[in-house]
Design a protein around this motif. Sequence first.
Motif, PDB file in Angstrom:
ATOM      1  N   ASN A 224       0.852  -1.185   0.000  1.00 23.63           N
ATOM      2  CA  ASN A 224       0.000   0.000   0.000  1.00 23.63           C
ATOM      3  C   ASN A 224       0.891   1.239   0.000  1.00 23.63           C
ATOM      4  OD1 ASN A 224      -2.047   1.867   0.280  1.00 23.63           O
ATOM      5  ND2 ASN A 224      -2.335   1.491   2.472  1.00 23.63           N
ATOM      6  N   VAL A 225       0.705   2.101  -0.984  1.00 20.05           N
ATOM      7  CA  VAL A 225       1.454   3.362  -1.066  1.00 20.05           C
ATOM      8  C   VAL A 225       0.424   4.483  -1.059  1.00 20.05           C
ATOM      9  CG1 VAL A 225       3.013   4.782  -2.457  1.00 20.05           C
ATOM     10  CG2 VAL A 225       3.335   2.307  -2.362  1.00 20.05           C
ATOM     11  N   ARG A 226       0.639   5.482  -0.200  1.00 20.42           N
ATOM     12  CA  ARG A 226      -0.345   6.569  -0.128  1.00 20.42           C
ATOM     13  C   ARG A 226       0.343   7.900   0.156  1.00 20.42           C
ATOM     14  NH1 ARG A 226      -1.469   8.248   5.044  1.00 20.42           N
ATOM     15  NH2 ARG A 226      -0.809   6.876   6.745  1.00 20.42           N
ATOM     16  N   LEU A 227      -0.365   8.969  -0.167  1.00 20.36           N
ATOM     17  CA  LEU A 227       0.112  10.318   0.103  1.00 20.36           C
ATOM     18  C   LEU A 227      -0.124  10.667   1.568  1.00 20.36           C
ATOM     19  CD1 LEU A 227      -1.245  12.258  -2.989  1.00 20.36           C
ATOM     20  CD2 LEU A 227       1.142  12.034  -2.368  1.00 20.36           C
ATOM     21  N   GLY A 228       0.893  11.243   2.194  1.00 26.36           N
ATOM     22  CA  GLY A 228       0.739  11.670   3.576  1.00 26.36           C
ATOM     23  C   GLY A 228       0.571  13.172   3.706  1.00 26.36           C
ATOM     24  N   GLY A 229       0.438  13.870   2.583  1.00 25.65           N
ATOM     25  CA  GLY A 229       0.294  15.321   2.647  1.00 25.65           C
ATOM     26  C   GLY A 229       1.632  16.019   2.815  1.00 25.65           C
ATOM     27  N   GLY A 230       1.595  17.313   3.041  1.00 32.39           N
ATOM     28  CA  GLY A 230       2.832  18.070   3.195  1.00 32.39           C
ATOM     29  C   GLY A 230       2.575  19.492   3.645  1.00 32.39           C
ATOM     30  N   PHE A 231       3.633  20.304   3.615  1.00 35.50           N
ATOM     31  CA  PHE A 231       3.558  21.697   4.061  1.00 35.50           C
ATOM     32  C   PHE A 231       4.455  22.565   3.196  1.00 35.50           C
ATOM     33  CE2 PHE A 231       2.433  19.112   7.669  1.00 35.50           C
ATOM     34  CZ  PHE A 231       1.301  19.753   8.168  1.00 35.50           C
ATOM     35  N   THR A 232       4.049  23.814   3.087  1.00 29.55           N
ATOM     36  CA  THR A 232       4.834  24.819   2.369  1.00 29.55           C
ATOM     37  C   THR A 232       5.241  25.920   3.336  1.00 29.55           C
ATOM     38  OG1 THR A 232       3.680  24.407   0.290  1.00 29.55           O
ATOM     39  CG2 THR A 232       4.830  26.505   0.495  1.00 29.55           C
ATOM     40  N   MET A 233       6.511  26.296   3.312  1.00 23.35           N
ATOM     41  CA  MET A 233       6.988  27.438   4.096  1.00 23.35           C
ATOM     42  C   MET A 233       7.592  28.454   3.127  1.00 23.35           C
ATOM     43  SD  MET A 233       9.694  27.672   7.289  1.00 23.35           S
ATOM     44  CE  MET A 233       8.650  26.729   8.400  1.00 23.35           C
ATOM     45  N   TYR A 234       7.157  29.691   3.255  1.00 24.44           N
ATOM     46  CA  TYR A 234       7.629  30.752   2.364  1.00 24.44           C
ATOM     47  C   TYR A 234       8.868  31.441   2.935  1.00 24.44           C
ATOM     48  CZ  TYR A 234       3.418  30.259  -0.408  1.00 24.44           C
ATOM     49  OH  TYR A 234       2.440  29.758  -1.228  1.00 24.44           O
ATOM     50  N   ALA A 235       9.729  31.847   2.042  1.00 21.58           N
ATOM     51  CA  ALA A 235      10.942  32.568   2.443  1.00 21.58           C
ATOM     52  C   ALA A 235      10.571  33.978   2.904  1.00 21.58           C
ATOM     53  CB  ALA A 235      11.921  32.633   1.274  1.00 21.58           C
ATOM     54  N   PRO A 236      11.313  34.536   3.857  1.00 17.54           N
ATOM     55  CA  PRO A 236      11.040  35.916   4.298  1.00 17.54           C
ATOM     56  C   PRO A 236      11.402  36.911   3.202  1.00 17.54           C
ATOM     57  CG  PRO A 236      13.044  35.101   5.310  1.00 17.54           C
ATOM     58  CD  PRO A 236      12.444  33.933   4.583  1.00 17.54           C
ATOM     59  N   SER A 237      10.897  38.139   3.344  1.00 17.77           N
ATOM     60  CA  SER A 237      11.196  39.171   2.336  1.00 17.77           C
ATOM     61  C   SER A 237      12.696  39.434   2.260  1.00 17.77           C
ATOM     62  CB  SER A 237      10.441  40.451   2.665  1.00 17.77           C
ATOM     63  OG  SER A 237      10.765  40.899   3.978  1.00 17.77           O
ATOM     64  N   TYR A 238      13.379  39.362   3.419  1.00 16.57           N
ATOM     65  CA  TYR A 238      14.846  39.435   3.430  1.00 16.57           C
ATOM     66  C   TYR A 238      15.351  38.567   4.575  1.00 16.57           C
ATOM     67  CZ  TYR A 238      19.575  41.193   2.897  1.00 16.57           C
ATOM     68  OH  TYR A 238      20.933  41.273   2.672  1.00 16.57           O
ATOM     69  N   GLY A 239      16.177  37.623   4.245  1.00 13.42           N
ATOM     70  CA  GLY A 239      16.680  36.676   5.231  1.00 13.42           C
ATOM     71  C   GLY A 239      16.956  35.339   4.568  1.00 13.42           C
ATOM     72  N   VAL A 240      16.790  34.267   5.316  1.00 17.18           N
ATOM     73  CA  VAL A 240      17.072  32.935   4.771  1.00 17.18           C
ATOM     74  C   VAL A 240      15.984  31.953   5.195  1.00 17.18           C
ATOM     75  CG1 VAL A 240      19.575  33.286   4.751  1.00 17.18           C
ATOM     76  CG2 VAL A 240      18.490  32.252   6.751  1.00 17.18           C
ATOM     77  N   LEU A 241      15.792  30.942   4.372  1.00 14.88           N
ATOM     78  CA  LEU A 241      14.928  29.804   4.701  1.00 14.88           C
ATOM     79  C   LEU A 241      15.810  28.566   4.676  1.00 14.88           C
ATOM     80  CD1 LEU A 241      12.252  28.450   5.258  1.00 14.88           C
ATOM     81  CD2 LEU A 241      11.696  28.602   2.823  1.00 14.88           C
ATOM     82  N   SER A 242      16.076  28.013   5.843  1.00 17.11           N
ATOM     83  CA  SER A 242      17.032  26.905   5.975  1.00 17.11           C
ATOM     84  C   SER A 242      16.312  25.594   6.204  1.00 17.11           C
ATOM     85  CB  SER A 242      18.001  27.174   7.130  1.00 17.11           C
ATOM     86  OG  SER A 242      18.711  28.369   6.916  1.00 17.11           O
ATOM     87  N   THR A 243      16.932  24.510   5.726  1.00 16.89           N
ATOM     88  CA  THR A 243      16.340  23.176   5.864  1.00 16.89           C
ATOM     89  C   THR A 243      17.396  22.173   6.320  1.00 16.89           C
ATOM     90  OG1 THR A 243      16.803  22.553   3.563  1.00 16.89           O
ATOM     91  CG2 THR A 243      14.707  23.664   4.010  1.00 16.89           C
TER      92      THR A 243
END
Length: 399
Positions: A224-243
Amino acid sequence: MGFSRGVKRPIEMLCKRLNIPVNSGHTYSNGPVYREISCTGFSENKPIDSSNYSNPICGFGIFFSRSYSSQASAPEQINLIKQLRERTSAPIKDVKSALIACDWDIESAQKELRKRGVVLASKKSSRIAAEGVLALAQNKEKTVVVELNCETDFVARNEIFQLTALSLAKSALLLEGSKQSYLTVPVGPECLEDLKMNLDHPKLNGEKTVQNAITELAAMMGENVRLGGGFTMYAPSYGVLSTYLHQSSQPGVGRIAGLLSLEVEDHNAPTDAVQRVGSELAMHVVAAKPLFLAKEDVSSDALGHEREILKSQAESTGKSQMAIDKIVEGRLRKYFEEVVLMEQKFVVDDTLNIKTLLNNVSKEVGSPVKIGNFLRMEVGEGLRRLEASSKTEPLAEAA
């Protein structure tokens, strides 16, 4: 007792007309194959009863058809099974069954396996799929993390499974949504199912909808393979988005994800130091498991529940009410240090807490730096986090 001439000659003539040798044994040829015809055991006084035979011909029930209709020899059959197995990764039993059903035509058998896959996937859909991977994709504007689930970690480590998860995350980047920097935006499975994705693997390729790709993947993996959903995070107007991805077998795939945005007030400030600290803080989020960003974000219900537990524990000591109140307040501070990001000690350097770390990097770049948002996600909790995010409170509070 021997044959009479009246019985034996017609049988021999019939065999000759059908080009079948008498007493020939079992024959394997390109055409229909008939079992041995014996010219012994018949009596001239004993009539032949064709009713005992399933396929009487010309009134004589003496021919037995065998089911070797294929023109493929045994080595060719083995080779076809190997080829179709390599093409589809389907179980050998299913590969052989499809080839036999399609008279050893490999193209038809491949189509047959795909048809069967829809049925098999629907049958497997009721089974628990708690394993899987998180896949992460990022551009200048945002980062998307999605979960793809399966039943076993063996399948989760499969190359095709991980490739599908990565393609899914890249497709999710194309989804349009309103930019809300203070929230992590949920992406439900229903938003992903009809997306188009391009797969580039010998066994799973071409443009498909997400739902069709998952159906084929389920048939291929046998789970059985299924989607577990997810999330989106937007980058700030000035700064960094780290993962940061923990237990990552290849870039973009892992079992635990940490996302964190750092906002820099002065748009002219250098961001090299901010980028370095952002990467360390994303790792910290994975390791320290914070539930809230600041003390103010802790809901009154969560705080009241924790205070009640701590008070009950303190009262069991038999101390005075004043001592009990002090014990409760001291343990609440400890609770904040465990679950509130801004109150935690930095895992990379435990002589610093997160507040002190941000003050230091602000001085280094010459501009105030603050955490805009963060997300910690683990395999198996995608749908639960989606349900929690449907509340009005920020996602960081809904863990």
